[in-house]
Scaffold this active site. Structure first.
Site, mmCIF file in Angstrom:
data_model
loop_
_atom_site.group_PDB
_atom_site.id
_atom_site.type_symbol
_atom_site.label_atom_id
_atom_site.label_comp_id
_atom_site.label_asym_id
_atom_site.label_seq_id
_atom_site.Cartn_x
_atom_site.Cartn_y
_atom_site.Cartn_z
ATOM 1 C CG HIS A 188 1.671 5.665 1.616
ATOM 2 N ND1 HIS A 188 2.753 6.063 2.595
ATOM 3 C CD2 HIS A 188 2.036 4.408 0.899
ATOM 4 C CE1 HIS A 188 4.047 6.013 1.697
ATOM 5 N NE2 HIS A 188 3.577 5.004 0.900
ATOM 6 C CB CYS A 216 -3.674 -9.901 5.637
ATOM 7 S SG CYS A 216 -4.493 -9.693 3.924
#
Length: 841
Positions: free
Chosen positions: A421, A796
């Protein structure tokens, strides 16, 4: 061993090949063809050097003529195929003995002759005879006699007087040094094959000691840090290698406030050197550093090498050469390593400064920043409010740390990998970030950080070098970003060449503007969940989570709808008609809830519910493995009100933006799909919302629906899924995670060991695994196109910013790749290079 190919005199018409004789021999031949004053030189091919290393006797009779020229001294230099591979050190003054020493004493003075002889005796004794260096540390007028005596005592024979024997010993020593295990490891670290060949160059020496102007030096014509045109270098008067003569003096080359210069002392010699530099640039098609010697006012060009330069200098040089017509724009594009652009995009630690390294980790997001340590998002926001730069230090970041990351200038985490993250968000924000710094220990109670034996407290100043993956004590000297004319020109040429579009992963207007500034061709991934963590939206989101009926959930989401609509309007206006791909809500709901006692009590108060009810609800939403739980399309089907609200916000923003400017065609992407029926269900609900907005706003519009392929099953069943889609975009972060069965947040703990021991060739979260994950991409693309030839195929995930992965996508015929905004320039250059390497048929 007698062979006509044992050695070759380097001459204009000689057969000198870089693959066999090495780069230095080939460069010297080009200098000779330019009619520069290069001393007589011979090249030994790699086969001869290898034979010498194996102990074979080589007939070097042709080199005897070198010992009869001038002062009878020669040098031996390594000539690997690539200058970056290094090689054994140069040996000077081979051939000096008692007789030549006597002649030199008469011509250049005894002290100068002693210096030359001593430097060779010391070097020969240490590197060829392998004697203890400490025995030859004596200086002064008796040093030469002492060195000769020590050599005789240790070797039980006088110092060799035969020049051929000296040369044979030097050649053998250099050849064997190249084959040694340490040399092999060093050159392999620089990208050379283990069996890389080595050539050697034997060159007549000119003296840099003696009467008149004598000395040695180097000259280059660019600043190695900035790449700007500037003559730099040194002239060391009365210096002959390690031998220092009478009246030794170091001069700068050009006039400045530092005192006399070679330009002042010998303007004609300086002018010749500049002329040689211009000629070398044009003929060798490169900025070269020239090594030269001056003997009583006469110049000799000894060598020329490519100027070692920073990344920003490399871009400036490549563009300047192309603009001057010396190389083509295509070659300029190929000369710049895409990752080198990182140094131009961000502040960087000045390589000329000192580095006090505290700890190191994974260089997850490049750039450098200095700030005070903070250990929470709230502390980061408070620091930003005071105007103080801060570094957010966490064990690992969570979604609710995003506000703290926005307020920080850098991020450091104890855990995590390239796709964690912290890493993904930091790259999107352009923040320097280091993750997986496992040597640190964070104590939140005492607000302190332990790194080895060093203890740091909240408020202490550190520097994050995200490019090198190092944490430095205090404030380091910085280089500014270099997004200048040369940078823009290089990327303009890249865009003209590239056949694959580059989009950006952008979640906020700030990121979208950054993407546009870097000329991204649209947004390939907008992660809408990040919008829900804003302070003014989080209460409504939590109210929706605690709602007991669809009607109550809709009431809570209606409060978010206008804010979400504004988000999309901003993105559409910033991108000005370029495609915007919006991924529907993806994370599990528990990420929006507190887990500590204080947070639960505050939530209970805001919802006017008993603490026990709130605790039970939070516990009920907790999953054993949330990455594989109720998230993505599963949540959209189980709680359809979320996707319906988002679809309405997208379509209402489409109508409003289209009325103001160019027609908008939004792209809606469904996350975490694994079955065709999931797509059908979401497609029907979104279609109903679209029709309702058309009727409400009395305006027609179109949109494109697609799927984010993140599960192996979606890749394998892409043929079925494609029948309901306009595009498929591979989310390679999660696809890699699920294919390997690895947690992208925890893999950093052992990934270094796995790569080091050859389990994985590279970290698969950093460079796309072409054999496994890549095969899923190829299968998915092939099956999708077999059912729908016109379907758009893209990537992506963060691999979209990795040059090796971009080359794979180009070869696979994908339509575009999407990456973090600050990686867009890297991707644009890498896509152009892939087009050049793999031209269309």
């Amino acid at each position: 061993m007698r062979n006509a190919n044992l050695l070759t005199q380097i001459a204009p018409s000689a057969k000198i090949d870089r693959a066999t004789h090495g780069w230095r021999a080939k460069c010297l031949q080009r200098l000779i063809r330019m009619e520069l004053p290069v001393p007589v030189s011979f090249a030994l091919p790699s086969a001869t050097v290898q034979a010498i290393a194996m102990g074979q006797d080589i007939d070097l009779h042709a080199l005897n003529e070198l010992f009869s020229m001038g002062d009878g001294l020669v040098s031996v230099r390594p000539s690997a195929m690539n200058p970056e591979w290094g090689g054994p050190g140069t040996v000077l003054n081979v051939g000096i003995n008692d007789a030549s020493h006597a002649r030199l004493s008469e011509r250049i003075g005894r002290e100068n002759a002693d210096a030359i002889y001593l430097s060779f005796v010391q070097g020969y004794a240490i590197h060829i005879a392998r004697l203890d260096p400490d025995m030859f540390a004596q200086e002064g007028k008796d040093a030469l006699a002492s060195a000769l005596r020590i050599y005789r005592d240790e070797m039980d024979e006088p110092f060799p007087q035969n020049p051929e024997r000296q040369l044979a010993g030097v050649l053998r020593s250099m050849a064997r040094a190249w084959e040694g295990p340490t040399a092999r490891l060093l050159r392999q670290a620089k990208g050379a094959p283990a069996e890389a060949p080595l050539g050697l160059v034997v060159q007549q020496m000119r003296l840099a000691l003696g009467p008149g102007l004598c000395g040695s030096g180097t000259i280059q014509f660019i600043d190695p840090v900035t790449g700007q045109s500037r003559v730099t270098g040194r002239f060391r008067g009365q210096r002959h290698g390690e031998a220092v003569g009478v009246g030794a003096e170091t001069l700068f080359l050009t006039r400045d406030e530092r005192g006399s210069s070679l330009e002042d002392v010998a303007p004609e010699i300086f002018a010749d050197l500049v002329r040689f530099g211009v000629a070398a640039r044009e003929r060798l098609r490169e900025e070269m550093q020239i090594e030269f010697m001056v003997t009583d006012g006469d110049i000799s060009i000894i060598d020329a090498v490519k100027v070692q330069r920073s990344s920003r200098a490399g871009v400036r040089v490549a563009v300047a050469l192309a603009r001057d017509g010396i190389i083509s724009p295509e070659e300029a594009v190929m000369r710049v390593e895409p990752r080198a652009l990182i140094d131009l995009l961000h502040h960087q630690v000045d390589p000329r400064g000192k580095r006090d390294v505290i700890t190191s980790g994974i260089n997850a997001s490049p750039g450098a920043a200095t700030g005070k340590i903070v250990f929470s998002a709230a502390a980061a926001q408070a620091s930003a409010a005071r105007g103080e730069a801060c570094i957010l230090v966490r064990r690992e970041t969570l979604p609710d740390d995003i506000r703290g990351m926005h307020a920080s200038v850098g991020v450091l985490t104890e855990r995590g990998g390239m796709s964690s993250h912290a890493a993904v968000i930091a790259r999107g924000l352009g923040l320097p970030c280091i993750v997986g710094a496992s040597d640190i220990s964070i104590d939140l109670r005492s607000r302190s950080l332990l790194a080895g034996k060093r203890s740091l407290r909240e408020g202490d100043e550190i520097t994050i070098d995200g490019t090198a993956g190092q944490v430095l004590a205090g404030a380091a000297d910085m280089l500014e970003p270099a997004l200048d004319d040369a940078f823009n020109q290089l990327l303009e040429w890249a865009d003209e060449i590239s056949r694959m579009d580059v989009r950006a992963n952008a979640d906020t207007p700030e990121e979208a503007r950054t993407a546009r500034n870097f000329n991204a061709r649209g947004i390939g991934l907008c992660r809408t969940e990040h919008m829900f963590f804003d302070t003014d939206r989080l209460p409504a989101m939590r109210e929706m989570i605690f709602a007991n009926s669809p009607e109550d959930r809709k009431l809570a989401l209606d409060r978010i709808l206008p804010m979400q609509r504004r988000d999309f309007i901003d993105l559409f206006e910033i991108m000005a008609g370029l495609p915007v791909t919006i991924r529907l809500f993806d994370p599990p709901l528990h990420e929006f809830l507190p887990h500590d006692r204080a947070g639960l009590r505050e939530l209970a108060e805001s919802l006017d519910l008993p603490l026990s009810d709130v605790t039970r609800r939070v516990d009920a939403l907790t999953e054993f493995n949330p990455m594989l739980g109720m998230r993505g399309v599963r949540l959209g089907i189980a709680v359809p009100e979320i996707y319906e609200m988002q679809a309405r916000a997208i379509f209402e923003a489409t109508v409003e933006s289209s009325r103001k400017g160019k027609p908008v065609v939004p792209e809606i992407m469904i996350p975490l799909v694994s079955a065709m029926r999931e797509v059908e269900l979401v497609q029907n609900r979104i279609g109903a919302v679209a029709e309702a907005v058309r009727n409400d706003r009395r305006m027609n519009f179109t949109y494109r629906l697609g799927v984010m392929v993140e599960t192996p099953r979606a890749a394998l069943r892409s043929g079925d899924i494609a029948t309901h889609c306009a595009f498929l975009s591979f989310g390679t972060n999660d696809l890699t995670q699920m294919t390997y069965g690895l947690s992208r947040d925890d893999a950093g703990r052992f990934m270094g060991t796995y790569v080091q021991q050859g389990v994985y060739a590279e970290d698969p979260f950093h460079i796309l695994d072409q054999e496994g994950v890549g095969e899923l991409l190829l299968i998915g693309a092939e099956r999708a196109r077999s059912q729908r030839p016109e379907i758009t195929i893209a990537v992506c995930g963060e691999h979209g910013g990795n040059p090796e992965s971009i080359a794979f996508c180009h070869q696979a015929g994908f339509d575009y790749i999407s990456c973090s905004p600050f990686r867009v320039p890297i991707a644009r250059l890498a896509a152009a290079q892939a087009s050049i390497r793999l031209p269309s048929e």
